[in-house]
Design a protein around this motif. Structure first.
Motif, PDB file in Angstrom:
ATOM      1  N   GLY A 174      35.959  37.895-101.545  1.00 54.82           N
ATOM      2  CA  GLY A 174      35.339  37.578-100.022  1.00 54.82           C
ATOM      3  C   GLY A 174      36.637  36.036 -99.181  1.00 54.82           C
ATOM      4  O   GLY A 174      37.922  36.505 -99.023  1.00 54.82           O
ATOM      5  N   LYS A 179      30.903  30.248-101.901  1.00 55.76           N
ATOM      6  CA  LYS A 179      29.753  31.157-101.638  1.00 55.76           C
ATOM      7  C   LYS A 179      30.089  31.776-102.201  1.00 55.76           C
ATOM      8  O   LYS A 179      29.653  33.039-102.708  1.00 55.76           O
ATOM      9  N   ASP A 180      31.525  32.631-102.651  1.00 52.39           N
ATOM     10  CA  ASP A 180      31.722  34.115-103.236  1.00 52.39           C
ATOM     11  C   ASP A 180      31.500  33.599-104.933  1.00 52.39           C
ATOM     12  O   ASP A 180      31.649  34.787-105.299  1.00 52.39           O
ATOM     13  N   ASN A 183      27.652  34.256-105.220  1.00 52.54           N
ATOM     14  CA  ASN A 183      28.049  35.726-105.265  1.00 52.54           C
ATOM     15  C   ASN A 183      27.735  35.952-106.532  1.00 52.54           C
ATOM     16  O   ASN A 183      26.838  36.950-107.146  1.00 52.54           O
ATOM     17  N   HIS A 292      22.240  33.165 -99.583  1.00 51.69           N
ATOM     18  CA  HIS A 292      21.840  32.892-101.136  1.00 51.69           C
ATOM     19  C   HIS A 292      20.418  32.304-101.879  1.00 51.69           C
ATOM     20  O   HIS A 292      20.071  31.874-101.993  1.00 51.69           O
ATOM     21  N   THR A 306      27.851  35.795 -92.519  1.00 57.03           N
ATOM     22  CA  THR A 306      28.146  35.034 -92.946  1.00 57.03           C
ATOM     23  C   THR A 306      29.924  34.070 -92.279  1.00 57.03           C
ATOM     24  O   THR A 306      30.828  34.963 -92.819  1.00 57.03           O
TER      25      THR A 306
ATOM     26  N   THR B  55      28.151  40.406 -96.071  1.00 55.26           N
ATOM     27  CA  THR B  55      29.776  40.175 -95.968  1.00 55.26           C
ATOM     28  C   THR B  55      29.198  39.176 -97.073  1.00 55.26           C
ATOM     29  O   THR B  55      30.113  38.415 -98.211  1.00 55.26           O
ATOM     30  N   ASP B  56      28.132  39.012 -98.383  1.00 55.79           N
ATOM     31  CA  ASP B  56      27.456  38.609 -99.504  1.00 55.79           C
ATOM     32  C   ASP B  56      26.441  38.813 -99.786  1.00 55.79           C
ATOM     33  O   ASP B  56      25.682  39.390 -99.819  1.00 55.79           O
TER      34      ASP B  56
END
Lengths: 416, 266
Positions: A174, A179-180, A183, A292, A306, B55-56
């Motif tokens: 990503g 943010k990654d 995840n 999330h 995103t 994307t997530d």
């Protein structure tokens, strides 16, 4: 009595459980729901359990160094239109930021729930360091997920976590940022939820995290409100804080929400400017959506994908924001403004040179905001700023920004 | 009765489990993904799960997460989902879309339901939308005759098994082991225990996902479940192929092997 967190719909289990207006909720795989329910039960019990609160208070006092002090910064304030500026010194906490407040609470909860392992995500590394620290203190195994972009710009914090015995797992897919890392931590949690507590570092994620983390950070505003009254004899005109996920800002805002005369102002990362695609100003260009586990403002494209955020500060480089901030924003109780990388770095430098305090670059966004607000409010205004972290971790970034590395030794930090 | 329910009633009558195959739209590219979905149907897959790249993808392991990355880099758009849905429906299998929630939310829940129904889609599987948060979707789905499939997990409490299964139509998706998507060498007992616990709560068919990659494993799961869901192993056929033609051949071979597995005598 107001020093206890209010009982919300979430706490009473009503139909709006875990919601701040429309925001929040629990958008998660079913596999995590049982763990979230267990956590909610444990934290609600702990909130009214004198033994838990006593242990937390003892750790604050004897381990992390609470209460943190309030420092007036008159020389810095000369640039703020005659306003008085007071800094709440969360940078002086053990581990160097407000993050420890939350992790001490979640660490105690993890032990109560019989979990032997905590995992965490980190951007700037401050939450990762706080988690590694508390895990060492409490005898818990600790794994920290961190984007590779952040492990590079915050190399010192990676070493710090490893010194404390934590395993740091770099996440390269990503956008390779916060943010990654979240995840990847979620994937770990889904797999190991029986033994593992996911200590989310900010006021986002599925219910009960936004409310629970806020409650653990709320002490910042509780202390600061009393300290300002003591020093100035009245409430501040404005409270300023930077907003990444939003835990330091919720922490200092919450106790002031009922004080209608006090403006609450959050400063987001404006990066290269909100007219560019390089920023993290969710309230300027984001729209409500789910990321999330929570419904909140998200930087996203028209397909709901995103968008990557950008900020000079790793801790504000996140495309979403805690749902309670979204609620405060829509209700008008709090305001949110972008601060560009350049404005933040200028304020960073000014505090260093006028007051001898090196702030975290995240917190420098709040400082830049305070200068702006001071000029708007004029002489005599009192502005409380949450100095959420110290800048030791940012020396490398700042040295490059200001060109402080001598030509004779350009490899000094480069090849560390 | 929905297309999915009809297929599951038929396979039950035949004394076998249904085979549910997952592929994401846009991997290796849009046409390649659609060709692979049609090849699955032609080779014995009963129901197709069409994945929406996101994307997530926090429920997905490396194989599917990588495929989603590639699909997005290729410029795959949400509207491409409906192209794939039409192709699968035309090939004669129910097309269930599997998607994280935000793309649907951004498109508009009602608009998405309308457009999915218009394309001939069968419904949605929502890995990060639990029924507790799904009221608007369930209403929109009912209005359009679409199935709303939710997941149960080994960690689900009896109370949640009851409430989640009662919110499902088409089938209940049993995520058999704790963890993200990806092939596993052993399917384990967790799946059978979960199916047994879930059956006590509902008469709706139960399909098992997460971990099946071979005909033998499919047969093992088919002995106690109404359907066997295969994802990562099929995606890997495309990821590992030297050419698009090789990828389709691998998809056909694995689909046939799995289809034989679900037909093995119970």
């Amino acid at each position: 009595m107001n020093d206890q967190p209010s009982t919300s719909a979430a706490a009473t289990g009503g139909p709006q459980a875990g919601r701040f207006g429309d925001y929040g909720g629990r958008y998660v795989p079913e596999a995590l729901v049982a763990a979230l329910e267990q956590l909610d039960e444990a934290r609600l019990k702990a909130r009214i359990d004198p033994a838990f609160q006593g242990e937390l208070e003892r750790l604050h006092r004897t381990y992390s160094g609470r209460p943190s002090i309030l420092t007036e910064v008159p020389h810095f304030a000369e640039h703020a239109g005659g306003a008085r500026i007071l800094l709440k010194r969360e940078d002086l906490n053990h581990t160097g930021s407000h993050k420890i407040n939350n992790v001490l609470g979640q660490g105690l909860l993890a032990k109560r729930m019989g979990k032997t392992r905590i995992i965490a995500e980190t951007g700037a590394g401050q939450h990762g360091v706080a988690s590694a620290t508390v895990a060492a203190l409490m005898g818990l195994e600790c794994v920290v997920y961190m984007g590779t972009k952040d492990t590079q710009r915050q190399a010192l914090n990676v070493a710090r976590m490893r010194l404390l015995g934590a395993e740091v797992i770099p996440v390269s897919h990503g956008s390779a940022t916060l943010k990654d890392a979240i995840n990847e931590a979620m994937r770990d949690w889904v797999t190991n939820v029986g033994t593992t507590h996911y200590a989310i570092g900010t006021v986002t994620g599925p219910h009960p995290f936004p409310e629970m983390v806020r409650d653990f950070q709320r002490i910042i505003g509780v202390e600061a409100r009393a300290q300002v009254l003591d020093l100035v004899g009245r409430l501040p005109d404005a409270v300023c804080a930077c907003v990444g996920g939003g835990s330091n800002s919720m922490g200092i805002f919450h106790r002031f929400i009922d004080d209608e005369s006090v403006r609450l102002i959050g400063f987001e990362a404006g990066g290269h400017g909100v007219g560019t695609d390089k920023h993290a100003a969710r309230f300027s260009t984001g729209v409500p959506g789910v990321l999330h586990g929570a419904y909140t403002y998200v930087l996203q494209d028209e397909d709901g994908q995103t968008l990557e955020s950008h900020s000079v500060s790793a801790g504000l480089d996140y495309p979403s924001v805690g749902p309670e901030h979204s609620f405060l924003r829509d209700s008008g109780r709090a305001e949110y403004r972008p601060i560009t990388d350049t404005e933040a770095m200028d304020a960073f430098s000014l505090l260093c040179r006028t007051e001898g305090i090196i702030p975290a670059i995240e917190s420098a966004h709040a400082l830049a905001g305070a200068l702006e607000i001071g000029r708007e409010l004029g002489p005599g205004a009192v502005i409380l700023v949450n100095l959420s972290g110290r800048g030791d971790k940012d020396v490398d970034t700042a040295a490059r920004w200001f060109g402080l590395l001598d030509d004779e030794q350009p490899d000094g930090l480069e090849q560390r | 009765m929905s297309g999915v329910a009809t297929v599951l009633a038929k396979t039950r009558e035949q004394g076998r489990a249904a085979l549910v195959g997952y592929l994401p739209v846009g991997f290796p590219d849009l046409q390649g993904s659609i060709d692979a979905m049609v090849a699955m149907v032609e080779s014995g897959v009963d129901i197709v799960e069409i994945g929406v790249p996101y994307t997530d993808p926090l429920m997905d392991g490396p194989v599917i997460a990588h495929a989603a990355d590639v699909a997005l880099q290729n410029g795959t758009r949400l509207a491409d989902i409906f192209t794939a849905v039409r192709a699968v429906a035309h090939a004669g299998a129910p097309a269930l879309v599997m998607t994280y929630w935000n793309p649907v939310l951004r498109y508009g829940v009602d608009r998405f339901a309308d457009d999915l129904a218009r394309a001939g889609g069968a419904g949605l599987i929502t890995p990060d939308l639990i029924p507790d948060e799904g009221a608007q979707w369930i209403v929109a789905a009912e209005r359009n005759g679409l199935d709303h499939v939710f997941l149960v997990a080994p960690s689900s409490t009896p109370q949640r098994l009851r409430s989640t299964t009662s919110a499902c139509t088409g089938f209940v998706y049993a995520a058999s082991s704790m963890g993200v998507t990806g092939a596993r060498t052993s399917v384990g007992d967790a799946a059978e225990v979960l199916v047994t616990r879930t059956r006590q709560m509902t008469a709706t068919p139960i399909c098992v996902g997460l971990g099946v990659s071979t005909g033998a494993q499919a047969a093992q799961v088919a002995a106690f479940a109404d359907g066997v869901i295969v994802g990562s192993a099929l995606v890997r056929c495309l990821a590992d192929a030297a050419s698009p033609a090789d990828g389709l051949t691998a998809i056909r071979e694995l689909s046939a092997e799995l289809a034989a597995g679900v037909r093995r005598k119970r």
